[in-house]
Design an enzyme around this catalytic site. Sequence first.
Site, mmCIF file in Angstrom:
data_model
loop_
_atom_site.group_PDB
_atom_site.id
_atom_site.type_symbol
_atom_site.label_atom_id
_atom_site.label_comp_id
_atom_site.label_asym_id
_atom_site.label_seq_id
_atom_site.Cartn_x
_atom_site.Cartn_y
_atom_site.Cartn_z
ATOM 1 N N THR A 192 0.828 -1.206 0.000
ATOM 2 C CA THR A 192 0.000 0.000 0.000
ATOM 3 C C THR A 192 0.863 1.255 0.000
ATOM 4 O OG1 THR A 192 -0.109 -0.295 2.385
ATOM 5 C CG2 THR A 192 -2.054 -0.954 1.140
ATOM 6 N N ALA A 219 14.630 -11.727 4.516
ATOM 7 C CA ALA A 219 13.534 -12.316 5.295
ATOM 8 C C ALA A 219 12.297 -11.430 5.298
ATOM 9 C CB ALA A 219 13.993 -12.584 6.718
ATOM 10 N N LEU A 249 12.186 -8.412 6.509
ATOM 11 C CA LEU A 249 12.156 -7.712 7.801
ATOM 12 C C LEU A 249 13.017 -6.442 7.777
ATOM 13 C CD1 LEU A 249 12.324 -10.927 10.011
ATOM 14 C CD2 LEU A 249 10.298 -9.570 9.466
ATOM 15 N N SER A 284 17.761 -4.055 4.922
ATOM 16 C CA SER A 284 18.410 -2.963 4.187
ATOM 17 C C SER A 284 18.035 -1.601 4.768
ATOM 18 C CB SER A 284 18.102 -3.031 2.689
ATOM 19 O OG SER A 284 16.731 -3.104 2.459
ATOM 20 N N ASP A 311 9.326 0.998 5.248
ATOM 21 C CA ASP A 311 10.389 0.380 6.043
ATOM 22 C C ASP A 311 11.279 1.430 6.694
ATOM 23 O OD1 ASP A 311 9.252 -1.747 4.795
ATOM 24 O OD2 ASP A 311 10.987 -2.253 3.564
HETATM 25 C C1 GLA Z 1 8.978 -3.931 0.915
HETATM 26 C C2 GLA Z 1 9.173 -2.460 0.576
HETATM 27 C C3 GLA Z 1 8.101 -1.592 1.223
HETATM 28 C C4 GLA Z 1 6.715 -2.133 0.950
HETATM 29 C C5 GLA Z 1 6.647 -3.631 1.229
HETATM 30 C C6 GLA Z 1 5.333 -4.232 0.844
HETATM 31 O O1 GLA Z 1 9.191 -4.122 2.279
HETATM 32 O O2 GLA Z 1 10.443 -2.027 1.018
HETATM 33 O O3 GLA Z 1 8.242 -0.271 0.766
HETATM 34 O O4 GLA Z 1 6.289 -1.834 -0.348
HETATM 35 O O5 GLA Z 1 7.675 -4.337 0.556
HETATM 36 O O6 GLA Z 1 4.339 -3.770 1.677
#
Ligand code: GLA
Length: 363
Positions: free
Chosen positions: A28, A115, A117, A120, A164
């Site tokens: 999203t 993973a 999580l 990076s 993230d």
């Molecule tokens: C990865 C990307 C995020 C997001 C998710 C999916 O973690 O780094 O920006 O798009 O996938 O929700």
Amino acid sequence: MSFEAAFNTSPNIVISTPGRVNLIGEHTDYNEGFVLPTVIPQTTKIALSARGGSRVRIASRNMAESGVLHFMLGDEVRHNSWIDYIQGVTQVLASAGRRVTGFDVYIDSTVPAGAGLSSSAALIVGVIKALRLAFQLELKDTAIALLAQRVENEFVGARVGIMDQMAVALATPGQALFLDTRSLDYKLIAIPKTAGLIVINSSIKHSNIGGGYSERRSSCEESARIMGVRALRDIGIDATQKLTMLPPHLMKRARHVITENARVQAAVTALQAGDLPRLGSLFKESHASMRDDFEVSTPEIDILVEIACADPDVYGARLTGGGFGGSIVALASANGARGAADRIAKRFAERTGLSPSVLVPVV
Ligand code: GLA
């Protein structure tokens, strides 16, 4: 290896950045929608010392076989290896007018790579935060998250959203970050003490660079264009009749994003009310949508989610992160989480022959 062994001196700065698990709100963020991540106990430790000149030296406990690597500021070249994350940081900082000199950096991470999580984001945000301290850069945490995203988008070549970086820069243990990825407004929501989160790494590696991730993003952008909106965020759950404007394969992709945005908002209400059964149902619905409409799950991850959902102490479970492998997040009762996590991992290993690892709860 250690910082001292690599560089014959002690570091001036040592900081830690956590990995993250997304509770709900998948794919999203690059549609300008909502997400609800929280941090995990695994962290990336950055030890750093500023030096004069323009040489950057890098070593890592996780990549000890690489020894000490180096590059010159202004001479960053993509190698498709982990040092791109550091080269990307210095290149993006320079292009943003932020001055740093050479430095030594040592990385020691317990966030597993591949993973789902955010290993990076933890690394990039951590290095920028360490450089903020070393060079007194005036940068707020949100500005750091945006710079970290540019490193991925412009240097590493992963077209990721902002979830993230914001999660690892801002979230705190015991709280979920309810983030509007369009405005970057956020609220920290307490996770009820009655809830027990489980995170299990399937051991199937995932990557956001190229491939499926980028293709999904393009499909969403094309869907928004056909429906005449800036981003899929602009289609509310009450306007799903607009989906009929799309060809079938795009309709499924867009339907995932639109329903997922509604699920994040429902999850916030459930979290605030301490309604774990409702939150668990939303996890299950989210997984079904990622599996059937967005098609970012794998047969093994589906098995892992199915095993988790069948456990008597689990309210619901879903794939977390970008997909095509990686980890699942499950919601259990606080008292039941430990036992459930071990049972799920054991059954999954027996059924698939894979070697999963339980990351949360930590033993
Ligand atoms: C990865 C990307 C995020 C997001 C998710 C999916 O973690 O780094 O920006 O798009 O996938 O929700």
